[in-house]
Design an enzyme around this catalytic site. Structure first.
Site, PDB file in Angstrom:
ATOM      1  N   SER A 131     -19.274  58.584  45.285  1.00 53.31           N
ATOM      2  CA  SER A 131     -20.535  59.270  45.073  1.00 53.31           C
ATOM      3  C   SER A 131     -21.560  58.940  44.905  1.00 53.31           C
ATOM      4  O   SER A 131     -21.887  58.041  44.451  1.00 53.31           O
ATOM      5  CB  SER A 131     -19.140  59.594  44.566  1.00 53.31           C
ATOM      6  OG  SER A 131     -20.048  60.966  43.528  1.00 53.31           O
ATOM      7  N   LYS A 186     -11.009  59.733  44.591  1.00 51.30           N
ATOM      8  CA  LYS A 186     -12.725  59.910  44.956  1.00 51.30           C
ATOM      9  C   LYS A 186     -12.695  61.725  44.520  1.00 51.30           C
ATOM     10  O   LYS A 186     -12.868  62.895  44.347  1.00 51.30           O
ATOM     11  CB  LYS A 186     -13.415  59.754  46.391  1.00 51.30           C
ATOM     12  CG  LYS A 186     -14.113  60.554  46.495  1.00 51.30           C
ATOM     13  CD  LYS A 186     -15.560  60.296  45.432  1.00 51.30           C
ATOM     14  CE  LYS A 186     -16.954  60.548  46.697  1.00 51.30           C
ATOM     15  NZ  LYS A 186     -16.947  61.969  47.573  1.00 51.30           N
ATOM     16  N   HIS A 189     -11.809  63.560  41.549  1.00 53.77           N
ATOM     17  CA  HIS A 189     -13.991  62.823  40.916  1.00 53.77           C
ATOM     18  C   HIS A 189     -14.079  64.216  41.986  1.00 53.77           C
ATOM     19  O   HIS A 189     -14.290  65.122  41.125  1.00 53.77           O
ATOM     20  CB  HIS A 189     -14.313  62.155  41.512  1.00 53.77           C
ATOM     21  CG  HIS A 189     -15.726  61.701  41.302  1.00 53.77           C
ATOM     22  ND1 HIS A 189     -16.529  63.295  42.844  1.00 53.77           N
ATOM     23  CD2 HIS A 189     -16.336  61.205  40.591  1.00 53.77           C
ATOM     24  CE1 HIS A 189     -17.969  62.722  42.049  1.00 53.77           C
ATOM     25  NE2 HIS A 189     -17.628  61.634  41.287  1.00 53.77           N
ATOM     26  N   ASN A 190     -14.200  64.500  42.796  1.00 53.88           N
ATOM     27  CA  ASN A 190     -15.088  66.030  43.617  1.00 53.88           C
ATOM     28  C   ASN A 190     -14.122  67.454  42.738  1.00 53.88           C
ATOM     29  O   ASN A 190     -15.096  68.112  42.516  1.00 53.88           O
ATOM     30  CB  ASN A 190     -14.670  65.487  45.234  1.00 53.88           C
ATOM     31  CG  ASN A 190     -15.522  64.772  45.882  1.00 53.88           C
ATOM     32  OD1 ASN A 190     -15.779  64.225  45.230  1.00 53.88           O
ATOM     33  ND2 ASN A 190     -16.241  65.276  46.977  1.00 53.88           N
ATOM     34  N   GLU A 193     -15.738  67.451  39.561  1.00 53.54           N
ATOM     35  CA  GLU A 193     -16.945  68.177  39.935  1.00 53.54           C
ATOM     36  C   GLU A 193     -17.064  69.540  40.182  1.00 53.54           C
ATOM     37  O   GLU A 193     -18.106  70.079  39.335  1.00 53.54           O
ATOM     38  CB  GLU A 193     -17.910  67.471  41.406  1.00 53.54           C
ATOM     39  CG  GLU A 193     -19.162  67.528  41.435  1.00 53.54           C
ATOM     40  CD  GLU A 193     -18.885  67.155  42.531  1.00 53.54           C
ATOM     41  OE1 GLU A 193     -19.085  65.438  42.752  1.00 53.54           O
ATOM     42  OE2 GLU A 193     -19.679  67.478  43.357  1.00 53.54           O
TER      43      GLU A 193
HETATM   44  P1  NBP Z   1     -22.220  62.978  58.174  1.00 55.36           P
HETATM   45  O1  NBP Z   1     -21.440  63.485  57.194  1.00 55.36           O
HETATM   46  O2  NBP Z   1     -23.624  64.300  58.356  1.00 55.36           O
HETATM   47  O3  NBP Z   1     -21.874  62.899  59.791  1.00 55.36           O
HETATM   48  C1  NBP Z   1     -23.028  62.137  60.094  1.00 55.36           C
HETATM   49  C2  NBP Z   1     -22.436  60.616  61.180  1.00 55.36           C
HETATM   50  O4  NBP Z   1     -21.672  61.474  61.369  1.00 55.36           O
HETATM   51  C3  NBP Z   1     -24.035  60.428  62.510  1.00 55.36           C
HETATM   52  O5  NBP Z   1     -24.384  58.722  62.189  1.00 55.36           O
HETATM   53  C4  NBP Z   1     -23.093  61.030  63.700  1.00 55.36           C
HETATM   54  O6  NBP Z   1     -23.040  59.802  64.812  1.00 55.36           O
HETATM   55  C5  NBP Z   1     -21.632  60.367  63.099  1.00 55.36           C
HETATM   56  N1  NBP Z   1     -20.634  61.322  63.958  1.00 55.36           N
HETATM   57  C6  NBP Z   1     -20.515  62.624  63.686  1.00 55.36           C
HETATM   58 BR1  NBP Z   1     -21.372  63.943  63.086  1.00 55.36          BR
HETATM   59  N2  NBP Z   1     -19.385  63.308  64.029  1.00 55.36           N
HETATM   60  C7  NBP Z   1     -19.316  62.122  65.105  1.00 55.36           C
HETATM   61  C8  NBP Z   1     -17.786  61.547  66.549  1.00 55.36           C
HETATM   62  N3  NBP Z   1     -16.957  62.498  66.613  1.00 55.36           N
HETATM   63  N4  NBP Z   1     -18.274  60.352  66.599  1.00 55.36           N
HETATM   64  C9  NBP Z   1     -18.242  59.831  65.671  1.00 55.36           C
HETATM   65  N5  NBP Z   1     -19.500  60.032  65.081  1.00 55.36           N
HETATM   66  C10 NBP Z   1     -19.635  60.343  64.535  1.00 55.36           C
HETATM   67  O7  NBP Z   1     -22.893  61.958  57.233  1.00 55.36           O
HETATM   68  P2  NBP Z   1     -23.370  61.626  55.509  1.00 55.36           P
HETATM   69  O8  NBP Z   1     -24.316  63.610  54.994  1.00 55.36           O
HETATM   70  O9  NBP Z   1     -24.166  60.727  55.422  1.00 55.36           O
HETATM   71  O10 NBP Z   1     -21.690  61.435  54.887  1.00 55.36           O
HETATM   72  C11 NBP Z   1     -21.972  59.939  55.541  1.00 55.36           C
HETATM   73  C12 NBP Z   1     -19.797  60.375  54.766  1.00 55.36           C
HETATM   74  O11 NBP Z   1     -19.889  60.673  53.614  1.00 55.36           O
HETATM   75  C13 NBP Z   1     -19.349  62.063  54.947  1.00 55.36           C
HETATM   76  O12 NBP Z   1     -17.769  61.582  55.173  1.00 55.36           O
HETATM   77  C14 NBP Z   1     -19.927  62.729  54.147  1.00 55.36           C
HETATM   78  O13 NBP Z   1     -18.221  63.400  53.531  1.00 55.36           O
HETATM   79  C15 NBP Z   1     -19.199  61.788  53.265  1.00 55.36           C
HETATM   80  N6  NBP Z   1     -19.896  61.830  51.599  1.00 55.36           N
HETATM   81  C16 NBP Z   1     -21.482  62.490  52.260  1.00 55.36           C
HETATM   82  C17 NBP Z   1     -22.613  62.512  50.753  1.00 55.36           C
HETATM   83  C18 NBP Z   1     -23.252  63.204  50.565  1.00 55.36           C
HETATM   84  O14 NBP Z   1     -24.229  63.663  49.680  1.00 55.36           O
HETATM   85  N7  NBP Z   1     -23.884  63.695  52.152  1.00 55.36           N
HETATM   86  C19 NBP Z   1     -21.067  62.386  49.533  1.00 55.36           C
HETATM   87  C20 NBP Z   1     -20.247  61.492  49.637  1.00 55.36           C
HETATM   88  C21 NBP Z   1     -19.951  60.856  50.700  1.00 55.36           C
HETATM   89  P3  NBP Z   1     -24.878  60.855  65.276  1.00 55.36           P
HETATM   90  O15 NBP Z   1     -25.928  60.671  64.569  1.00 55.36           O
HETATM   91  O16 NBP Z   1     -24.187  60.580  66.568  1.00 55.36           O
HETATM   92  O17 NBP Z   1     -24.630  62.691  65.391  1.00 55.36           O
END
Ligand code: NBP
Length: 486
Positions: A131, A186, A189-190, A193
């Site tokens: 988080s 987690k 936590h959300n 939030e």
């Molecule tokens: P995203 O949730 O936007 O995911 C992007 C990544 O997932 C890219 O590497 C993409 O590959 C890959 N991906 C997708 Br989309 N579909 C796929 C599939 N079918 N097979 C394999 N790879 C796939 O990225 P993020 O915002 O960095 O979040 C990553 C994780 O962390 C998520 O689970 C999210 O819920 C969690 N999270 C996010 C935050 C935040 O603030 N953003 C905070 C806490 C937790 P590609 O590049 O080839 O499309």
């Protein structure tokens, strides 16, 4: 050549890239990989440029070859099918004892399933909450790992080095428990939030609609609040949002459409609370508040038809009422966290986890979105009494609620009189009044159930576990229903 990679991270979106940079800052060699392989070189030539110990892999085989054993491979990809797909792609290349880590926002039942699956094949699995968003991932997130207990020593040092630290230097990362425990914590936590954000929004709405305050005046109030018991990341960003001006010099916040989005973790928390029979009313109400906000067109239409109180004007000292709102916010927040910890306690019972509630409060103390000074008090409460059945019964929180109670009631009453919606302030107070009631009207409810469905009831003058049925109308039979489910 001997492999040098300490950990591989798959998923080069915002979270993955920033976590890699953070781990690398702490001295770890990280192998980067992504489904769309071109993003590996883009990352190496951009954000990771010049870092010799961030290595790019262009295939899973190459990534695995670069890793020291036992291998640790972390997924930071979209939750759901992407995680299962990557697990299947990885398995043929791994050896017994290697560990896959899912750092995305996976739903805890998926993590329970995946842990079981991977352990059955001789691998280790961790499902961990991360988080803090982009900034947290880069500078130090709160990390909440659960899964195969044998995997914890493999990642403990790297996770604790990467995580945020509390003001006194403790890492905001500790082992949570088996299988889905990390992702459950987690998720909770959300959910919390959601509740915290809605409480702040209701305070803002009361000041704006009820007291007619400007964004600038509210900015000053939130600045003050952030210096005291409410000191927290969400109060801090609210303070800054209220001061932010659009290009024309007007507060940007007032130009933002009032429809809230959601990604589902608040809903998951609420659904789990219903499954477990735990009244986590603030989170559920906060989810519903977002749903109501999304009904924009209907609301605009209804606002022209449905009339509220005529005199929508606050009478009294505005300064005093702002302090009442602060106290109502604090008291409601205590109820929300009490409910969140009630939920985790029940989940621990249901899923066989041994959760350390003080450690959970500590993990949330820094790095994450709900970080606050207040969580230090929760940690103290569980340190003093690890078996504390409810935070509301802790001496410190009991006394804070005692101090805030009159203001809390005044705020809810005033909001009702003014017609300003405060669903979460009021549900918090309703829960507090229910929880402190030795007798609720469920006696009448049980009578109704027995009347129409022969569902039986227990009596106050008989031992628990004895069930009675009454022929209320004189026309029904004496046969009772076989199910007694409250
Ligand atoms: P995203 O949730 O936007 O995911 C992007 C990544 O997932 C890219 O590497 C993409 O590959 C890959 N991906 C997708 Br989309 N579909 C796929 C599939 N079918 N097979 C394999 N790879 C796939 O990225 P993020 O915002 O960095 O979040 C990553 C994780 O962390 C998520 O689970 C999210 O819920 C969690 N999270 C996010 C935050 C935040 O603030 N953003 C905070 C806490 C937790 P590609 O590049 O080839 O499309």
């Amino acid at each position: 050549m001997e492999p040098t990679g300490d950990l591989a991270l798959i998923g080069l979106a915002v979270m993955g890239q920033n976590l890699i940079l953070n781990m690398n800052d702490k001295g770890y060699t990280v192998v980067a990989y992504n489904r769309t392989v071109s993003k590996v070189d883009e990352f190496l030539n951009d954000a990771a440029k010049g870092r010799k110990t961030i290595l790019g892999a262009h295939s899973i085989e190459e990534m695995v070859r670069m890793l020291k054993k036992p291998r640790k491979i972390m997924l930071m990809v979209k939750a759901g099918k992407a995680v299962d797909d990557f697990i299947e792609l990885l398995l043929p290349h791994l050896e017994s004892g290697d560990c896959i880590i899912d750092g995305g926002n996976s739903h805890f039942p998926d993590t329970i399933r995946r842990t079981k699956y991977l352990e059955s094949k001789g691998f280790l699995y961790i499902g961990t909450g991360v988080s803090g968003g982009e900034e947290g991932a880069r500078r130090g997130p709160s990390i909440m790992p659960g899964g195969s207990p044998k995997a914890w020593p493999l990642v403990k040092d790297i996770f604790q080095a990467t995580s945020a630290k509390t003001p006194d230097g403790a890492p905001c990362c500790e082992w949570v428990g088996e299988n889905g425990a990390g992702h459950y914590v987690k998720m909770t936590h959300n959910g919390i939030e959601y509740g915290d954000m809605q409480l702040i929004c209701e305070a803002y709405q009361l000041m704006k609609e009820g007291l007619g305050m400007t964004a600038g005046q509210m900015h000053t109030v939130f600045s003050e609040w952030n210096k005291g018991e409410l000191d927290s990341y969400l109060i801090e960003i609210t303070r800054d949002i209220l001061a932010f001006k659009d290009a024309d010099g007007q507060p940007l916040v007032e130009k933002i459409l009032d429809t809230a989005g959601q990604k589902g973790t608040g809903k998951w928390t609420s659904v789990s609370s219903l499954d477990l029979g735990m009244p986590v009313t603030l989170i559920a109400e906060a989810v519903y508040a977002r749903c109501v906000s999304a009904m924009k067109e209907e609301r605009v239409n209804a606002s022209k038809i449905l009339k509220g109180p005529k005199a929508k004007e606050f009478k009294g000292s505005k300064t005093e009422f702002v302090e009442d709102i602060r106290q109502a916010l604090l008291a409601s927040k205590i109820v929300s966290y009490a409910q969140g910890f009630m939920l985790m306690r029940e989940a621990a019972r249901e899923y066989g986890w041994k959760l350390n509630y003080g450690a959970i409060a500590l993990m949330w103390r820094g790095g994450c979105i709900i970080r606050s000074a207040f969580l230090g008090k929760i940690k103290e409460a569980f340190d003093t009494n690890p078996d504390l059945s409810n935070l509301l019964l802790d001496k410190y929180f009991e006394s804070v609620i005692g101090t805030c109670q009159a203001s809390w009631r005044k705020v809810v009453m005033t909001a009702v009189e003014l017609g300003v919606p405060v669903p979460v302030f009021s549900t918090a107070l309703a829960f507090f009044d229910s929880y402190r009631s030795a007798r609720l009207p469920a006696n009448l409810l049980q009578a109704q159930r027995d009347y129409f469905g022969a569902h039986t009831y227990e009596r106050v003058d008989k031992p628990r576990g004895q069930f009675f049925h009454t022929n209320w109308t004189g026309t029904g039979g004496s046969v009772s229903s076989s199910t007694y489910t409250a």
